[in-house]
Write an enzyme that holds these catalytic residues in place. Structure first.
Site, PDB file in Angstrom:
ATOM      1  N   VAL A  56     -81.260 -58.748  -6.792  1.00  0.00           N
ATOM      2  CA  VAL A  56     -82.552 -58.577  -6.120  1.00  0.00           C
ATOM      3  C   VAL A  56     -82.420 -59.229  -4.759  1.00  0.00           C
ATOM      4  O   VAL A  56     -81.557 -60.076  -4.535  1.00  0.00           O
ATOM      5  CB  VAL A  56     -83.720 -59.198  -6.915  1.00  0.00           C
ATOM      6  CG1 VAL A  56     -84.015 -58.392  -8.168  1.00  0.00           C
ATOM      7  CG2 VAL A  56     -83.452 -60.657  -7.256  1.00  0.00           C
ATOM      8  N   SER A  57     -83.291 -58.837  -3.829  1.00  0.00           N
ATOM      9  CA  SER A  57     -83.125 -59.267  -2.445  1.00  0.00           C
ATOM     10  C   SER A  57     -83.607 -60.684  -2.168  1.00  0.00           C
ATOM     11  O   SER A  57     -83.081 -61.363  -1.289  1.00  0.00           O
ATOM     12  CB  SER A  57     -83.842 -58.288  -1.508  1.00  0.00           C
ATOM     13  OG  SER A  57     -83.246 -57.009  -1.588  1.00  0.00           O
ATOM     14  N   THR A  58     -84.630 -61.150  -2.886  1.00  0.00           N
ATOM     15  CA  THR A  58     -85.180 -62.470  -2.606  1.00  0.00           C
ATOM     16  C   THR A  58     -85.360 -63.275  -3.881  1.00  0.00           C
ATOM     17  O   THR A  58     -85.375 -62.737  -4.990  1.00  0.00           O
ATOM     18  CB  THR A  58     -86.563 -62.362  -1.919  1.00  0.00           C
ATOM     19  OG1 THR A  58     -87.499 -61.798  -2.854  1.00  0.00           O
ATOM     20  CG2 THR A  58     -86.495 -61.473  -0.680  1.00  0.00           C
TER      21      THR A  58
END
Length: 202
Positions: free
Chosen positions: A12-14
């Site tokens: 996931v990105s964050t």
């Protein structure tokens, strides 16, 4: 000969986003926790610590890598293409859960898997190339439009402060330090010496 293993990669990105959905999908395939590798990092490139460890240290010829979707590898089509080609070259099979044809195991029909992988790589290559061309064209059009409006692109041009001459003279005469001259004119060190060079080369 070592036993072939199946690794699962989730991203996931964050830090605020949740990996649970991807991990749950892996568990439904029978994945064990020790073979699930996760990152909470942007997909703008492949420079992610756990992914690089998986890619460069864990995966061996004969192993399989499973991802939920292609964009978990990277957001850039060119990177995805390069990664798929890399895994193909070292004998690691990549399965993408969102592309069911990549998940099928057909004993004695490995050529089908090879064909599907080649098609995916070819399609991604074409998309990446088209995206590069589109980006360059948009940049070109943007620059042309800005020039027509008289706009300067890039870093702002360095200009001499109104008090340059007087401060330059007393600095050169030794009455003040360069630091004092910078402070008086509100200039950073690099800008000050750049202006000095420009002024003295006139």
């Amino acid at each position: 000969m070592s036993e072939s293993r199946v690794y699962y990669y989730a991203r996931v990105s964050t830090g605020e986003q949740n990996l649970d959905r991807q991990i749950e999908a892996f568990k439904e395939l029978g994945a064990k926790d020790k073979y699930i590798i996760c990152d909470k990092a942007s997909g703008k490139d492949i420079d992610r610590p756990n992914y690089l460890m998986l890619r460069n240290s864990l995966l061996r010829s004969g192993d399989t890598l499973v991802v939920k979707s292609l964009d978990r590898l990277s957001r850039r089509k060119a990177d995805i293409k390069n990664e798929l080609e890399y895994y193909k070259s070292i004998g690691v099979r990549v399965k993408i859960m969102d592309l069911p044809t990549t998940m099928v195991d057909i004993d004695g029909q490995e050529w089908i898997v090879e064909m599907v992988n080649n098609i995916i790589i070819e399609v991604l290559s074409s998309i990446a190339e088209q995206e590069r061309k589109t980006t360059k064209q948009r940049q070109k059009e943007g620059i042309e439009a800005a020039h027509k409006k008289g706009k300067h692109l890039g870093r702002p041009k360095v200009t001499f402060p109104d008090t340059w001459q007087e401060n330059y003279d007393i600095w050169r005469s030794g009455q003040i330090t360069a630091t004092e001259a910078m402070s008086r004119m509100g200039l950073k060190r690099n800008t000050f010496y750049k202006l000095v060079k420009m002024f003295e080369n006139k």
